[in-house]
Design an enzyme around this catalytic site. Structure first.
Site, PDB file in Angstrom:
ATOM      1  CG  PHE A   6      -0.150   0.047   2.549  1.00  0.00           C
ATOM      2  CD1 PHE A   6       0.423   1.208   3.039  1.00  0.00           C
ATOM      3  CD2 PHE A   6      -0.012  -1.114   3.294  1.00  0.00           C
ATOM      4  CE1 PHE A   6       1.122   1.237   4.235  1.00  0.00           C
ATOM      5  CE2 PHE A   6       0.690  -1.106   4.503  1.00  0.00           C
ATOM      6  CZ  PHE A   6       1.260   0.064   4.968  1.00  0.00           C
ATOM      7  CG  HIS A 171       6.781  -6.459   8.844  1.00  0.00           C
ATOM      8  ND1 HIS A 171       6.395  -7.756   9.058  1.00  0.00           N
ATOM      9  CD2 HIS A 171       6.102  -6.048   7.741  1.00  0.00           C
ATOM     10  CE1 HIS A 171       5.529  -8.126   8.127  1.00  0.00           C
ATOM     11  NE2 HIS A 171       5.325  -7.108   7.314  1.00  0.00           N
TER      12      HIS A 171
END
Length: 244
Positions: A6, A171
């Site tokens: 994204f 992450h």
């Protein structure tokens, strides 16, 4: 890219004395998540197949095949470095293009990797191959970004360099359910309602990435507060995600 890759426009609230050395306050921010556009996966597939040819393990154990670091095939590490550099260049190009289109000059930049295997010094004088799957570097003083989902917060962090975790942190929030399970459990109207309540505009995307398919980012951050220190909170406002 596909899946959960994204680019997000949003607002980041920075704390005082932050790792970016910027004044405390709110800033417009751009957060992107992408990889090496298939290059890393191609490298991994090539050497995985090569390892199976070298090891000659039984069929049920073939996925445990390995290549010695002393062999000619150890060049895979250099190729992984190349894939990592390429992924970084892709991120930088995304941000450069958008900055130019908007006529804006960024005041700070944070770029970190996940899902890679690189040679690192994990303790004074001790080298190892560190494989971070679903993890990102968190060396002492290192800036990082840990996103949540398309409608929840992400966090700017500063690593604490904890050797027991190989100087790593998560992450992202991580999935609470598989993509298939999310498709079976939620509707497009439920996603639209959630985005509207969060004041988020989505371009592209799919039901597989609905925020409820992810873990609670604030809980995730709480469980790794010994690994990283939060320096700022990012909230997405416009999300551009690939639709599969």
């Amino acid at each position: 890219g596909g899946g959960n890759h994204f680019v997000e426009f949003g607002e980041i609230a920075l704390q005082a004395d932050n790792v970016l050395n910027l004044p405390e306050g709110s800033y417009v921010a751009l957060l992107s998540h992408s990889g090496s556009r298939g290059l890393g996966a191609a490298i991994a597939k090539h050497y995985s197949l090569l390892a199976r040819e070298v090891c000659k393990l039984p069929r049920e154990a073939q996925h445990f095949a390995w290549l010695s670091l002393d062999s000619e095939e150890a060049g895979v590490l250099d190729e992984y470095d190349l894939a990592g550099d390429y992924a970084r260049a892709c991120h930088e190009r995304i941000h450069l293009n958008l900055s130019k289109a908007l006529g804006l000059k960024p005041v700070a930049n944070v770029n970190n990797h996940h899902n890679f295997a690189w040679k690192e010094e994990i303790a004074p004088g001790r080298m190892a191959i560190v494989h971070r799957k679903g993890a990102t570097p968190a060396q002492k003083g290192q800036a990082g970004l840990i996103p949540g989902s398309m409608a929840t917060a992400g966090y700017l962090v500063c690593g604490k360099g904890v050797e027991e975790s190989l100087c790593s942190a998560s992450h992202g929030a991580g999935r609470a359910m598989s993509r298939q399970k999310a498709k079976e459990s939620f509707t497009q109207s439920a996603l639209k309602k959630m985005l509207s309540q969060a004041d988020v505009t989505l371009i592209g995307g799919s039901i597989e990435e609905i925020p409820l398919a992810y873990k609670d980012i604030d809980r995730v951050m709480y469980t790794q507060e010994t690994l990283v220190e939060v320096q700022g909170r990012f909230m997405p406002r416009i999300v551009r995600m690939n639709k599969e």
